[in-house]
Design an enzyme around this catalytic site. Structure first.
Site, PDB file in Angstrom:
ATOM      1  N   ASP A  24      -0.591   6.435   7.198  1.00 29.34           N
ATOM      2  CA  ASP A  24      -1.957   5.883   6.832  1.00 29.34           C
ATOM      3  C   ASP A  24      -2.929   5.650   7.765  1.00 29.34           C
ATOM      4  O   ASP A  24      -2.571   4.662   8.904  1.00 29.34           O
ATOM      5  CB  ASP A  24      -1.770   4.525   5.989  1.00 29.34           C
ATOM      6  CG  ASP A  24      -2.914   3.752   5.402  1.00 29.34           C
ATOM      7  OD1 ASP A  24      -4.097   4.333   5.879  1.00 29.34           O
ATOM      8  OD2 ASP A  24      -3.040   2.883   4.745  1.00 29.34           O
ATOM      9  N   GLU A  30       0.646  -1.229   0.170  1.00 29.48           N
ATOM     10  CA  GLU A  30      -0.048  -0.039   0.172  1.00 29.48           C
ATOM     11  C   GLU A  30       0.807   1.337   0.116  1.00 29.48           C
ATOM     12  O   GLU A  30       0.613   2.313  -0.759  1.00 29.48           O
ATOM     13  CB  GLU A  30      -0.782   0.020   1.329  1.00 29.48           C
ATOM     14  CG  GLU A  30      -2.019  -0.997   1.042  1.00 29.48           C
ATOM     15  CD  GLU A  30      -2.806  -1.351   2.278  1.00 29.48           C
ATOM     16  OE1 GLU A  30      -2.725  -0.804   3.101  1.00 29.48           O
ATOM     17  OE2 GLU A  30      -3.646  -2.539   2.027  1.00 29.48           O
TER      18      GLU A  30
END
Ligand code: AMP
Length: 618
Positions: free
Chosen positions: A211, A187
């Site tokens: 994140d 990611e």
């Protein structure tokens, strides 16, 4: 040439097939593509503008399965049949998740702590792979509906900390959903790609990807150089996110009203209303200074400064994780070149401020933080589609890489499914006295004997200075860079002579060929183990014959005639057996030869010691 077809169902022109990028999230999932006209990544949206698909699956009465917003509606009313946060269970055994069992409102089966978890919904049992495949299938169907073309190929993102089992589970889920998963991408790597980082070969930088989603927090430190994305460290908290913000707001209000936990537990819909309004308040306060609403008959309010005070402990915790990540990565905060914000909760201004101050950097937050990972996955998909010829990022090695060692055995240096870039070194030595060169043969495959694997390259390290066998230290190192190029280097460490070669391992092998090689390795596993054991016994026999022969030629006078004849006949017998191919017999005779030589070897040793001690006082 690209093919263009007509979709018979809709009568519209079909686009050539595209590879989609999928962010398979804990809370929400989404699909992105590179827009054929603008060549920019875009997320796929329904007519109503919705891009996010809640990662929730509901099992209805008569086997009906719904995914997304419709499934979300059942979260409160039918908690046993409504499955959320499947991603947390991917590749996990019950033992891994038993401490978190209170988190799941559905039944996670616990019959065998070693095996992978199963989830019960109604009277059926599902694996996390199957459940994820339902989400992926829904995403595939939506994408096909929007694009009006079949979608069969995808890139799927996973957290950087996912291990091989979790990555494989994600791949399998894709396969089950009818998707050919061309690549599993980290990611934070995808987020960097979405911001155009790593797209130039010359670029070298260190990036922090922060994140903060609904239920999880990750910080990853990446080094990007020559198109290689290397994860230096990851840190975070798998149970920290925007949901915590909602919870503290809701508790703040219910405390103000003096509502007890019991009262709330008895009125689930009121509790749910508080939660929903708390989330509304939080989102509202990302742009405004105060919020008010009515819940039942209560007038509720929240100011931005009060909200910031409430969430401060959570924000501070994320900042501590960032510091830990820097420590683990061995970089100091001034070395961070870019900070990227990912996840819906990074919209909170107090979060942005804390992160920016902590890294002392301006943030990359211009892209929608919910979409940035999917957008990056689309960039990666485009690279794989060959639309960006400069790039061929590979994330794992499909087959093991190794060299040939004595007896034609495969010595694996980089096992299959290793993340790349990958670097491994191992030391070898010479077999013969005065050996001046060493041949390095590089192979790819899963079988124990190199003859059954695929030869990639061969070269010789020459100029090794004359030394007795076993003395030279030859370090063979394998480096697979992100382009899939394998660089093999051999260096004799005592003299410094070295030689290297570049190989392109993956090219020329189709997926089918890779699959066949893997299948072969399974089919022949038993036979391979036997062969390896035999070759190892033969190699050991050869060595012991050589060393014993050398010993007796140097120390003939030291042995009795009996010992000498016994040794010679044992050597002859072992030589004879070596070619016959019975491992147990060879090993038995190695042992016999050892037994014969042990007494005189020990005698010689004792003598050497007493000579050395002579004249010395203790
Ligand atoms: P993600 O898991 O990345 O989809 O993030 C979802 C989280 O972001 C949820 O907790 C949302 O409530 C939160 N979120 C979405 N929009 C906003 C916003 N405008 N301000 C604050 N939080 C938000």
């Amino acid at each position: 040439m690209a093919k263009i077809g007509i979709n018979i169902a809709t009568g519209s022109l079909q686009q050539p097939e595209m590879i989609v990028g999928i962010d398979l999230g804990t809370t929400n999932s989404l699909v992105a593509i590179i827009h054929p006209d603008t060549k920019k990544p875009v997320v796929l949206k329904e007519h109503d503008g919705a891009a996010l698909v809640p990662s929730i699956i509901h099992f209805g009465n008569r086997g009906a399965i719904t995914v997304g917003d419709k499934a979300k509606e059942f979260l409160i009313a039918q908690p046993h049949n409504t499955i959320f946060s499947v991603k947390r269970l991917m590749g996990k055994s019950y033992g891994d998740v038993k401490d978190q069992s209170s988190f799941f409102t559905y039944k996670v089966i616990d019959d065998n702590t070693e095996s992978l978890v199963k989830i019960q919904a109604g009277d059926k049992f599902y694996s996390p792979v199957e459940l994820s495949s339902f989400i992926l299938k829904e995403l595939k169907t939506r994408a096909e509906h929007i694009l009006k073309t079949p979608v069969t190929k995808a890139v799927i993102t996973v957290p950087a900390y996912f291990n091989d089992a979790q990555r494989q589970a994600t791949r399998d889920a894709g396969k089950l959903a009818g998707l050919d998963v061309l690549r599993i991408v980290n990611e934070p790597t995808a987020a960097s790609l979405a911001y155009g980082m790593g797209m130039s070969k010359e670029e070298t930088k260190i990036v922090a990807v922060y994140d903060l989603g609904g239920g999880t927090f990750d910080i990853s430190i990446l080094r990007i150089s020559n198109g290689i994305f290397e994860v230096l460290s990851t840190n975070g908290d798998t149970y920290l996110g925007g949901d915590d913000f909602d919870r503290v707001i809701s508790t703040y209000w219910t405390d103000q009203l003096g509502l007890t936990e019991e009262e709330l537990n008895n009125n689930k819909s009121l509790m749910q209303e508080f939660r929903l309004q708390a989330e509304e308040a939080k989102k509202h306060l990302s742009n405004k200074d105060s919020f008010s609403c009515k819940i039942a008959d209560y007038e509720m309010q929240l100011t931005k400064s009060e909200f910031e005070r409430l969430i401060k402990p959570f924000v501070e915790k994320t900042i501590q994780c960032c510091k830990n990540a820097l420590l683990d990565a061995g970089v100091n905060k001034d070395e961070i070149d870019e900070v990227i914000m990912v996840g819906g909760s990074t919209r909170v201004p107090a979060v942005k401020k804390a992160v920016s101050e902590s890294f002392n950097k301006k943030l990359h937050d211009s892209l929608n933080p919910d979409e940035v990972v999917a957008l990056g996955a689309a960039v990666q998909a485009d690279i794989l589609a060959g639309n960006n010829k400069d790039f061929l990022l590979l994330d794992i090695t499909p087959l093991s890489l190794g060299i040939e060692t004595m007896g034609g055995l495969m010595d694996v240096l980089i096992p299959r499914n290793s993340k790349i870039p990958s670097k491994v070194g191992r030391q070898y030595t010479t077999q013969k006295d005065g050996q001046g060169s060493m041949r390095i043969s590089v192979y790819q495959g899963e079988r124990d004997l190199v003859k059954d694997n695929r030869k990639l390259a061969e070269f010789s390290l020459i100029g090794i200075p004359g030394m007795p066998s076993g003395m030279p230290k030859v370090e063979v190192s394998f480096l697979v860079n992100a382009d899939g190029i394998l660089v093999v280097k051999a260096k004799e460490l005592r003299s410094g002579v070295e030689q290297s070669i570049e190989v392109k391992p993956q090219y020329g092998l189709t997926d089918d060929e890779v699959e066949k090689m893997l299948l072969d390795s399974i089919t022949h596993a038993k036979e391979d183990i036997q062969t390896r054991a035999l070759v190892e016994a033969q190699t050991e026999a050869k060595q012991i014959i050589e060393t014993t022969s050398q010993f007796i030629s140097k120390n003939k006078n030291f042995l009795t005639v009996e010992e000498l004849t016994e040794t010679m006949s044992a050597i002859n017998k072992l030589t004879e057996l070596m070619d016959k191919g019975n491992k147990d017999e060879i090993q038995g005779h190695i042992e016999k030869l050892n037994e014969i030589s042990r007494p005189y070897a020990e005698r010689l040793m004792d003598e050497a010691i007493s000579t050395a001690m002579k004249g010395k006082k203790i």
